[in-house]
Enzyme design. Structure first.
Site, PDB file in Angstrom:
ATOM      1  N   HIS A 132      19.676  53.076  71.977  1.00 12.95           N
ATOM      2  CA  HIS A 132      19.502  54.342  71.245  1.00 12.95           C
ATOM      3  C   HIS A 132      18.062  54.373  70.697  1.00 12.95           C
ATOM      4  O   HIS A 132      17.846  54.227  69.500  1.00 12.95           O
ATOM      5  CB  HIS A 132      20.532  54.415  70.112  1.00 12.95           C
ATOM      6  CG  HIS A 132      20.715  55.765  69.501  1.00 12.95           C
ATOM      7  ND1 HIS A 132      19.828  56.811  69.691  1.00 12.95           N
ATOM      8  CD2 HIS A 132      21.686  56.232  68.682  1.00 12.95           C
ATOM      9  CE1 HIS A 132      20.268  57.857  68.996  1.00 12.95           C
ATOM     10  NE2 HIS A 132      21.387  57.537  68.389  1.00 12.95           N
ATOM     11  N   LYS A 172      33.700  69.582  86.230  1.00 10.14           N
ATOM     12  CA  LYS A 172      34.054  69.952  87.615  1.00 10.14           C
ATOM     13  C   LYS A 172      33.697  68.841  88.589  1.00 10.14           C
ATOM     14  O   LYS A 172      33.881  68.987  89.792  1.00 10.14           O
ATOM     15  CB  LYS A 172      33.283  71.211  88.037  1.00 10.14           C
ATOM     16  CG  LYS A 172      33.515  72.427  87.175  1.00 10.14           C
ATOM     17  CD  LYS A 172      32.683  73.583  87.744  1.00 10.14           C
ATOM     18  CE  LYS A 172      32.713  74.787  86.841  1.00 10.14           C
ATOM     19  NZ  LYS A 172      31.713  75.784  87.285  1.00 10.14           N
ATOM     20  N   ARG A 184      22.694  62.414  75.759  1.00  8.67           N
ATOM     21  CA  ARG A 184      23.614  61.370  75.264  1.00  8.67           C
ATOM     22  C   ARG A 184      24.790  61.292  76.216  1.00  8.67           C
ATOM     23  O   ARG A 184      25.321  62.326  76.647  1.00  8.67           O
ATOM     24  CB  ARG A 184      24.102  61.715  73.858  1.00  8.67           C
ATOM     25  CG  ARG A 184      25.263  60.841  73.420  1.00  8.67           C
ATOM     26  CD  ARG A 184      25.570  60.978  71.978  1.00  8.67           C
ATOM     27  NE  ARG A 184      24.513  60.384  71.160  1.00  8.67           N
ATOM     28  CZ  ARG A 184      24.640  60.154  69.851  1.00  8.67           C
ATOM     29  NH1 ARG A 184      25.738  60.494  69.216  1.00  8.67           N
ATOM     30  NH2 ARG A 184      23.658  59.598  69.168  1.00  8.67           N
ATOM     31  N   ARG A 206      24.033  64.116  63.820  1.00 14.48           N
ATOM     32  CA  ARG A 206      22.623  63.916  63.492  1.00 14.48           C
ATOM     33  C   ARG A 206      21.690  63.994  64.689  1.00 14.48           C
ATOM     34  O   ARG A 206      20.688  64.709  64.660  1.00 14.48           O
ATOM     35  CB  ARG A 206      22.388  62.536  62.851  1.00 14.48           C
ATOM     36  CG  ARG A 206      22.463  62.494  61.371  1.00 14.48           C
ATOM     37  CD  ARG A 206      22.952  61.132  60.945  1.00 14.48           C
ATOM     38  NE  ARG A 206      24.251  60.937  61.536  1.00 14.48           N
ATOM     39  CZ  ARG A 206      25.380  61.412  61.010  1.00 14.48           C
ATOM     40  NH1 ARG A 206      25.360  62.038  59.884  1.00 14.48           N
ATOM     41  NH2 ARG A 206      26.541  61.247  61.615  1.00 14.48           N
ATOM     42  N   THR A 207      22.005  63.230  65.719  1.00 17.37           N
ATOM     43  CA  THR A 207      21.017  63.113  66.787  1.00 17.37           C
ATOM     44  C   THR A 207      20.760  64.472  67.440  1.00 17.37           C
ATOM     45  O   THR A 207      19.618  64.866  67.641  1.00 17.37           O
ATOM     46  CB  THR A 207      21.451  62.052  67.817  1.00 17.37           C
ATOM     47  OG1 THR A 207      21.697  60.843  67.107  1.00 17.37           O
ATOM     48  CG2 THR A 207      20.370  61.798  68.841  1.00 17.37           C
TER      49      THR A 207
HETATM   50  C1  NCD Z   1      24.792  56.154  65.965  1.00 20.90           C
HETATM   51  C2  NCD Z   1      25.112  56.270  67.447  1.00 20.90           C
HETATM   52  O1  NCD Z   1      25.436  57.355  67.920  1.00 20.90           O
HETATM   53  O2  NCD Z   1      25.013  55.233  68.088  1.00 20.90           O
HETATM   54  N1  NCD Z   1      24.713  57.406  65.358  1.00 20.90           N
HETATM   55  C3  NCD Z   1      23.510  58.060  65.374  1.00 20.90           C
HETATM   56  O3  NCD Z   1      23.022  58.450  66.399  1.00 20.90           O
HETATM   57  N2  NCD Z   1      22.856  58.174  64.213  1.00 20.90           N
HETATM   58  C4  NCD Z   1      25.639  55.204  65.242  1.00 20.90           C
HETATM   59  C5  NCD Z   1      27.126  55.362  65.299  1.00 20.90           C
HETATM   60  O4  NCD Z   1      27.651  56.271  65.939  1.00 20.90           O
HETATM   61  O5  NCD Z   1      27.795  54.545  64.666  1.00 20.90           O
END
Ligand code: NCD
Length: 303
Positions: free
Chosen positions: A129, A80, A101, A51-52
């Site tokens: 997040h 590397k 991320r 999703r993100t």
């Molecule tokens: C979440 C995350 O990555 O922290 N997912 C997301 O970004 N929607 C929640 C999860 O991974 O459980």
């Protein structure tokens, strides 16, 4: 130039403006379809995501911009031995904005300190997040019509769930929010997040029993037990099914409860609940794209 590493870097007025902007984008998408023409978003994802990452990419495409990046650490120069700082400096030569991320807490902050373009934290370890929180706030505003006077239950892995930490911090600034924290003993909210509640004299209860608090809740924010943050598989296996939301569990819930989940779901919400009008988690996914569009516009200072 601004980055977004922690949700508290945005004040409540800025959050209100982002929500208004997202609602305007939802109402008038054509107005925004060329706003980022010629701009590039780099998605630097050192950890799995569906999703993100897709949401950031879709957001940039819907603004008329372009996207470059990678979706696993192994395909980047991190394999590397390149540092986050150098990756950030390098990416600044190719793109206008970064979404990062990383499994290590603080990595996006290091990137922001070294990049010459805005950096958005798209999840750092078990820490924060902020863009999921913007997604959640937009969803709450659209479902409930307000961000205050709510009893919000958080259920599942409150220790490692970064979306929970960021959302609690964000909600701590609105009037009359009651926090109900439901988790197994081992997965309780970390004390550094609980400090926010204590420091601001906010009302909260901690329990292991979801059923006993269900009738009070306006929002139930379910979460996945975060397998990748556990030190041993045995503990994960023991705790993973601590809470499973099945239809009969909702018998005592409010008729206008909003059931949220950042996704991915493993099995903490039974699929039968997907058709319940109180289920909001797929609406959250869609809202995530619009609020990320609003955020990209803000950080790129596009009018
Ligand atoms: C979440 C995350 O990555 O922290 N997912 C997301 O970004 N929607 C929640 C999860 O991974 O459980």
């Amino acid at each position: 130039m601004r980055s977004l590493i922690d949700i508290l870097e945005l004040d409540v007025n800025e959050i209100k403006e982002l929500i208004e902007k997202a609602n305007d984008i939802i109402a008038n998408p054509a107005k925004y379809s060329e706003k980022c023409r010629g701009k590039k978003l780099a998605t630097l994802f050192f950890e799995p995501s569906t999703r993100t990452r897709l949401s950031f990419e879709a957001a940039m495409y819907e603004l008329g911009g372009n996207v470059l990046g990678f979706s696993e650490a192994q395909s980047s120069s991190a394999a590397k031995g390149e540092s986050i700082a150098d990756t950030a400096k390098t990416t600044s030569c190719y793109a206008d904005i970064i979404a990062m991320r990383h499994p290590k807490e603080g990595a996006p902050l290091v990137a922001a300190m070294n990049a010459s373009i805005p950096v958005i934290n798209a999840g750092d370890g078990g820490h924060n997040h902020p863009t999921q929180t913007l997604t959640d706030l937009l969803t709450i505003q659209r479902e409930k019509g307000r961000l205050d006077n709510l009893t919000v239950g958080f259920c599942g892995d409150l220790k490692f769930g970064r979306t929970v930490h960021s959302l609690i911090n964000a909600l701590s600034r609105y009037e009359n929010i009651k926090f109900v924290l439901v988790s197994p003993e081992e997965l309780k909210l970390p004390s550094y997040v609980k400090e926010t509640l204590k420091k601001n004299n906010l009302e909260y209860v901690q329990t292991t029993d979801l059923d006993s608090v269900m009738p009070e809740l306006d929002i139930l924010y379910m979460t996945r037990v975060q397998r990748e943050r556990f030190f041993n598989e045995e503990d994960y296996l023991r705790l993973k099914d601590s809470y499973i939301l099945r239809p009969e569990r909702l018998n005592t819930a409010k008729a206008d409860l909003s059931i949220m989940h950042p996704l991915p779901r493993v099995n903490e919400i039974s699929v039968e609940i997907d058709n319940d009008p109180r289920a909001c988690y797929f609406k959250q996914v869609l809202n995530g794209k619009y609020i990320r569009m609003a955020l990209i516009l803000k950080l790129l200072e596009v009018e």
